[in-house]
Write an enzyme that holds these catalytic residues in place. Sequence first.
Site, PDB file in Angstrom:
ATOM      1  N   ASP A   1      -1.566  10.945  -2.338  1.00  0.00           N
ATOM      2  CA  ASP A   1      -2.014   9.680  -3.276  1.00  0.00           C
ATOM      3  C   ASP A   1      -2.187  10.528  -4.653  1.00  0.00           C
ATOM      4  O   ASP A   1      -2.177   9.804  -5.651  1.00  0.00           O
ATOM      5  CB  ASP A   1      -3.193   9.152  -2.721  1.00  0.00           C
TER       6      ASP A   1
ATOM      7  N   ARG B   1       0.957  -1.215   0.187  1.00  0.00           N
ATOM      8  CA  ARG B   1      -0.124   0.062  -0.058  1.00  0.00           C
ATOM      9  C   ARG B   1       0.819   1.155   0.109  1.00  0.00           C
ATOM     10  O   ARG B   1       2.192   0.943   0.127  1.00  0.00           O
ATOM     11  CB  ARG B   1      -0.917   0.022   1.260  1.00  0.00           C
ATOM     12  N   GLY B   2       0.441   2.335  -0.212  1.00  0.00           N
ATOM     13  CA  GLY B   2       1.022   3.488  -0.292  1.00  0.00           C
ATOM     14  C   GLY B   2       1.347   3.909  -1.650  1.00  0.00           C
ATOM     15  O   GLY B   2       1.650   3.177  -2.396  1.00  0.00           O
ATOM     16  N   ALA B   3       1.083   5.146  -2.295  1.00  0.00           N
ATOM     17  CA  ALA B   3       0.901   5.413  -3.561  1.00  0.00           C
ATOM     18  C   ALA B   3       2.138   4.881  -4.479  1.00  0.00           C
ATOM     19  O   ALA B   3       2.131   4.021  -5.505  1.00  0.00           O
ATOM     20  CB  ALA B   3       0.568   6.808  -3.904  1.00  0.00           C
TER      21      ALA B   3
ATOM     22  N   ASN C   1      -5.196  12.794  -0.128  1.00  0.00           N
ATOM     23  CA  ASN C   1      -4.473  11.818   0.738  1.00  0.00           C
ATOM     24  C   ASN C   1      -5.245  11.248   1.836  1.00  0.00           C
ATOM     25  O   ASN C   1      -6.743  11.396   1.636  1.00  0.00           O
ATOM     26  CB  ASN C   1      -3.435  12.623   1.421  1.00  0.00           C
ATOM     27  N   LYS C   2      -4.747  10.294   2.700  1.00  0.00           N
ATOM     28  CA  LYS C   2      -5.487   9.535   3.513  1.00  0.00           C
ATOM     29  C   LYS C   2      -6.771  10.270   4.340  1.00  0.00           C
ATOM     30  O   LYS C   2      -6.339  11.338   4.726  1.00  0.00           O
ATOM     31  CB  LYS C   2      -4.441   8.876   4.335  1.00  0.00           C
TER      32      LYS C   2
ATOM     33  N   GLN D   1      -2.825   2.906   9.687  1.00  0.00           N
ATOM     34  CA  GLN D   1      -1.770   3.008   9.128  1.00  0.00           C
ATOM     35  C   GLN D   1      -0.325   3.555  10.052  1.00  0.00           C
ATOM     36  O   GLN D   1       0.693   3.530   9.866  1.00  0.00           O
ATOM     37  CB  GLN D   1      -1.506   3.659   7.794  1.00  0.00           C
TER      38      GLN D   1
ATOM     39  N   ARG E   1      -6.977  -0.163  -7.121  1.00  0.00           N
ATOM     40  CA  ARG E   1      -7.377   1.082  -6.282  1.00  0.00           C
ATOM     41  C   ARG E   1      -7.257   2.309  -7.119  1.00  0.00           C
ATOM     42  O   ARG E   1      -6.286   2.589  -7.859  1.00  0.00           O
ATOM     43  CB  ARG E   1      -6.264   1.179  -5.204  1.00  0.00           C
TER      44      ARG E   1
HETATM   45  O1  MRU Z   1      -4.742   3.612   1.658  1.00  0.00           O
HETATM   46  P1  MRU Z   1      -3.267   3.687   1.823  1.00  0.00           P
HETATM   47  O2  MRU Z   1      -2.596   3.066   3.098  1.00  0.00           O
HETATM   48  O3  MRU Z   1      -2.602   2.967   0.714  1.00  0.00           O
HETATM   49  O4  MRU Z   1      -2.810   5.157   1.634  1.00  0.00           O
HETATM   50  C1  MRU Z   1      -1.583   5.635   1.857  1.00  0.00           C
HETATM   51  C2  MRU Z   1      -1.546   7.181   2.029  1.00  0.00           C
HETATM   52  O5  MRU Z   1      -2.647   7.888   2.088  1.00  0.00           O
HETATM   53  C3  MRU Z   1      -0.243   7.766   2.051  1.00  0.00           C
HETATM   54  O6  MRU Z   1      -0.452   8.792   2.835  1.00  0.00           O
HETATM   55  C4  MRU Z   1      -0.144   8.181   0.742  1.00  0.00           C
HETATM   56  O7  MRU Z   1      -0.040   7.181  -0.439  1.00  0.00           O
HETATM   57  C5  MRU Z   1       1.483   8.743   0.486  1.00  0.00           C
HETATM   58  S1  MRU Z   1       2.635   7.333   0.583  1.00  0.00           S
HETATM   59  C6  MRU Z   1       4.375   7.943   0.564  1.00  0.00           C
END
Ligand code: MRU
Length: 367
Positions: A247, A53-55, A257-258, A207, A90
């Site tokens: 993201d 996970r994470g962009a 973002n999250k 997270q 996603r």
């Molecule tokens: O749903 P996730 O855990 O994939 O979301 C991650 C985030 O929102 C991060 O802040 C974002 O991807 C930046 S990662 C370097």
Amino acid sequence: MKVNGVHTRAIWPSADGQAVEIIDQTVLPHAFRVLRLSTVETIAEAIRQMQVRGAPLIGVSAAYGVALAMRHSADDASLTSCMALLADTRPTAVNLHWALRRLDTVLRPLPADQRAAAAWLEAARLAEEDVEQCRAIGRHGVELLRRLAESRPFLSRPGEPLRIMTHCNAGWLATVDHGTALAPIYAAFDAGLAVNAWVSETRPRNQGLLTAWELSEHGVPNTLIADNAAGWLLARGACDAVIVGADRIAANGDVANKIGTYLKALAARAAGVPFYVAAPRPTIDFCCAAGETIPIEERSGDELRLLHGLGDDGRLASLRQLPLTAAVVNPAFDITPAALVSAIITERGVCEASPIGLRGLYPEAEP
Ligand code: MRU
């Protein structure tokens, strides 16, 4: 960054070159489990289930997914279908589409028998680029933090650590290495600047526990807070800066973002605390004019209905806190308007969250 004192990345090719290996992020921080993924289907599922996970990490994982698919079958139809499978995993993180476009541009003109090797090389190249971009974000971000630390007499008592709040996990676990929002924090710590990170839990998937874990593994002081504590800590002057990842950043500087990022940005603005967004080029979507057109992922209601952790017997366990029938809504991301963002930290430097700021750093970007 380090796990148990050993340098570790979030994804790497297996020793036999037949698969990639990842750290299963659904069981961290309770267990450290490495998974071997050898097909595009298992990679797509790992992205969907958030084992990766994470962009940026989603983008690199998808690139390896294409490479593995090409080993199985590399004609045009297979290329198109594996891209569609991965693109559907996603919706919000634009790094996924960036990576798929990169692979498509390289592979489509090639004869089928050359595609598997070229795809593997390109995926590895994307992974290395991500590492370099994140390292550079750290370099630019730490300069911002240094300047902030120098102005500390106005912020709090000299000699105390710089207190930086972050949200979700935008560390090395969310990239290949270094992270985005955490890269400046790691760079500051490695350079001997005293820092302490406020890490918000980030319900419903927590997270923040990943962030606390990876910071602690590297030795960076950090303190976990409930999401709801952020506003209070900012209001009472307990935080010098907020840094989050992204993201997707729209061409006008709006940031997806999250979920919960927007609330932190509002609280930071009310408290007069700088709110920074750290992200590499693949997270900036110049085709998306403003935040309102960014697709927001809606995830399963069970993420709210169930809690996960360790049972009394020390094994992974889940606990139902709401019946299956309870109505819930679970948007995974929110949009922070550019006006609330003090600056964007990229691998090319720091810019204003605006069309002029972003274009200034990336004049060659299309459209
Ligand atoms: O749903 P996730 O855990 O994939 O979301 C991650 C985030 O929102 C991060 O802040 C974002 O991807 C930046 S990662 C370097």
